[in-house]
Design an enzyme around this catalytic site. Structure first.
Site, PDB file in Angstrom:
ATOM      1  CG  LEU A 185      -1.909  -1.086   1.433  1.00 17.09           C
ATOM      2  CD1 LEU A 185      -2.663  -0.889   2.748  1.00 17.09           C
ATOM      3  CD2 LEU A 185      -2.898  -1.157   0.273  1.00 17.09           C
ATOM      4  CG  ASP A 186       0.709   4.145  -3.050  1.00  8.87           C
ATOM      5  OD1 ASP A 186       1.584   3.352  -3.426  1.00  8.87           O
ATOM      6  OD2 ASP A 186      -0.139   4.638  -3.825  1.00  8.87           O
ATOM      7  CE  LYS A 187       5.748   8.250   5.070  1.00  8.02           C
ATOM      8  NZ  LYS A 187       6.977   9.101   5.029  1.00  8.02           N
TER       9      LYS A 187
END
Length: 234
Positions: free
Chosen positions: A57-59
């Site tokens: 997942l993106d930050k």
């Protein structure tokens, strides 16, 4: 719960699912080399054992994040992700009012951090449906006194990097809070209006093959999402 532990949504000898908060990297990244705090390290310390991330997942994205607890499980579920046998649903807040439902079938360059020209483009498909529309009393353009936004449920059929963010930019409905593919003035205006600054993308649930059936793991949206969610019967 200790400050440096993650909420565990599901746990068995082969699989662990956690609810990742926004602002936390999944694993070390050269793009954010100074950041040492990652979901991978926190979970390894929390369980006292090695774990393998099954996806990323993106930050800025919150929600369901899956890890294998042994190398064999990592290989098996890694193939399931590659073969498109894992279902995922997200919530996103986007600018404007997209169609009530639709598909975004648009190839994406392999690496979103590099210019698209000259790169191989990979097939990418995203389905979505609109859950709610909002018109808020601030202006982002001189010709409009108000600004429109929508809450959408998103199902990425393929798993390209930044797929949801890039696809909604492609149809001119960028995600709110997206510093890379969105618009700064929009992000700041909504942050002031809602009182929260974040990428408005949440991994709501994940459905994965498990023991001859399908396991669905769900992460409820955080409190900041509550003003946006449709009311039952509403």
């Amino acid at each position: 719960m200790a400050p440096d532990s993650l909420p565990i949504l599901y746990l068995d000898p082969d699989l662990v699912a956690v609810d990742k908060p926004p602002g936390l990297l999944v694993h070390p990244s050269g793009l954010d080399a100074h950041e040492q705090r990652t979901a991978l390290k926190l979970l390894r310390d929390q369980l006292g054992a090695w774990v393998w991330p099954l996806h990323r997942l993106d930050k800025g994205t919150s929600g369901v994040l899956l890890f294998a607890r042994n190398a064999h499980a990592a290989r098996e579920w890694g193939q399931a992700f590659e073969q498109g046998r894992v279902g995922k649903r997200y919530l996103a807040l986007v600018r404007g009012w997209p169609e009530a439902q639709g598909e975004i079938d648009h190839p994406l360059a392999r690496d979103p951090e590099l210019p698209s020209a000259g790169q191989p483009h990979l097939a990418a498909l995203t389905r979505y449906r609109r859950l709610a529309c909002f018109e808020w009393p601030f202006s982002l353009e001189a010709r409009h006194a108000t600004s429109r936004f929508a809450l959408v449920e998103v199902q990425p059929v393929t798993g390209r990097r930044h797929q949801i963010r890039r696809h909604f930019k492609h149809i001119a409905h960028p995600l709110v809070g997206d510093a890379t593919h969105g618009k700064g003035p929009l992000n700041r205006a909504v942050a002031a209006w809602l009182g929260t600054s974040r990428l408005w993308l949440h991994a709501l649930d994940c459905e994965i093959p498990h023991a001859d059936s399908l396991l669905r793991v769900t992460a409820a949206p955080g409190s900041e999402w509550q003003p946006l969610l449709p009311r039952p019967g509403g």
